[in-house]
Design a protein around this motif. Structure first.
Motif, PDB file in Angstrom:
ATOM      1  N   TYR A   8     -32.674  43.867 -25.689  1.00 24.31           N
ATOM      2  CA  TYR A   8     -32.066  43.280 -24.920  1.00 24.31           C
ATOM      3  C   TYR A   8     -32.036  44.287 -23.143  1.00 24.31           C
ATOM      4  CZ  TYR A   8     -30.776  39.416 -21.319  1.00 24.31           C
ATOM      5  OH  TYR A   8     -30.564  38.701 -20.634  1.00 24.31           O
ATOM      6  N   GLN A  57     -34.460  43.926 -19.794  1.00 26.43           N
ATOM      7  CA  GLN A  57     -34.250  43.133 -18.593  1.00 26.43           C
ATOM      8  C   GLN A  57     -33.900  44.501 -18.019  1.00 26.43           C
ATOM      9  OE1 GLN A  57     -29.854  42.100 -18.138  1.00 26.43           O
ATOM     10  NE2 GLN A  57     -30.301  39.794 -16.803  1.00 26.43           N
ATOM     11  N   LEU A  92     -39.438  39.914 -22.258  1.00 26.84           N
ATOM     12  CA  LEU A  92     -38.154  39.243 -22.394  1.00 26.84           C
ATOM     13  C   LEU A  92     -37.684  38.125 -22.369  1.00 26.84           C
ATOM     14  CD1 LEU A  92     -34.940  41.214 -21.263  1.00 26.84           C
ATOM     15  CD2 LEU A  92     -36.581  39.943 -18.909  1.00 26.84           C
ATOM     16  N   TYR A  93     -38.826  37.223 -22.430  1.00 31.77           N
ATOM     17  CA  TYR A  93     -38.103  35.523 -22.680  1.00 31.77           C
ATOM     18  C   TYR A  93     -38.272  35.430 -24.180  1.00 31.77           C
ATOM     19  CZ  TYR A  93     -39.077  31.006 -22.227  1.00 31.77           C
ATOM     20  OH  TYR A  93     -38.999  29.286 -22.333  1.00 31.77           O
ATOM     21  N   SER A 140     -34.390  37.066 -24.781  1.00 34.57           N
ATOM     22  CA  SER A 140     -33.352  36.659 -24.199  1.00 34.57           C
ATOM     23  C   SER A 140     -32.374  35.519 -24.652  1.00 34.57           C
ATOM     24  CB  SER A 140     -33.819  36.337 -22.781  1.00 34.57           C
ATOM     25  OG  SER A 140     -33.110  36.144 -21.933  1.00 34.57           O
TER      26      SER A 140
END
Length: 141
Positions: A3, A7, A63-64, A67
């Motif tokens: 992650y 990011q 990422l969404y 996350s």
């Protein structure tokens, strides 16, 4: 994938995507106002802006969905910072990239250089404004 890596890549790539988008808009604005001929160089500048924003979209979507912030914030839309990162930023940026894509597709169908430059200037410019309006500046800078 990690992650934190995704990011950081998303944040870092954003600088390149924004730079290429600004260059495409300025180049097309200059081409439109100076009535110059639309060349292969102008096409490549616009194409690089398009590609960079699409890569940013794909990385952003990955990422969404990985996350922890996205999942935690869906039930808390009253928090402005969480709403920005979980709803406004992704939604507005998808709209922006659709506009940029429309500008690219539209310019290919146009016959005159002025019309090609105008299509890229208007659609890429609108996309750029939307992107700049929904960047989570406090998290990014």
């Amino acid at each position: 994938m990690d992650y934190n890596f995704i990011q950081k890549f998303h944040s870092g790539w954003a600088y390149l995507a924004l730079l290429l988008l600004v260059v495409a808009v300025v180049n097309s604005l200059i081409g439109m106002t100076s009535k110059k001929e639309f060349t292969a160089k102008d096409r490549k500048i616009a194409l690089f802006g398009l590609i960079a924003t699409h890569i940013q979209l794909v990385v952003g979507l990955i990422l969404y969905f990985v996350s922890p912030l996205g999942k935690a914030s869906l039930g808390n839309m009253k928090d402005a910072a969480l709403r920005l990162t979980s709803l406004e930023h992704p939604l507005i940026n998808i709209i922006a990239i659709v506009l940029i894509t429309v500008g690219w597709s539209r310019h290919k169908k146009l016959a005159t250089s002025e019309a090609k430059f105008k299509s890229i200037t208007v659609f890429y410019g609108l996309g750029l404004v939307l992107i700049l309006a929904r960047i989570p500046w406090k998290l990014w800078l």
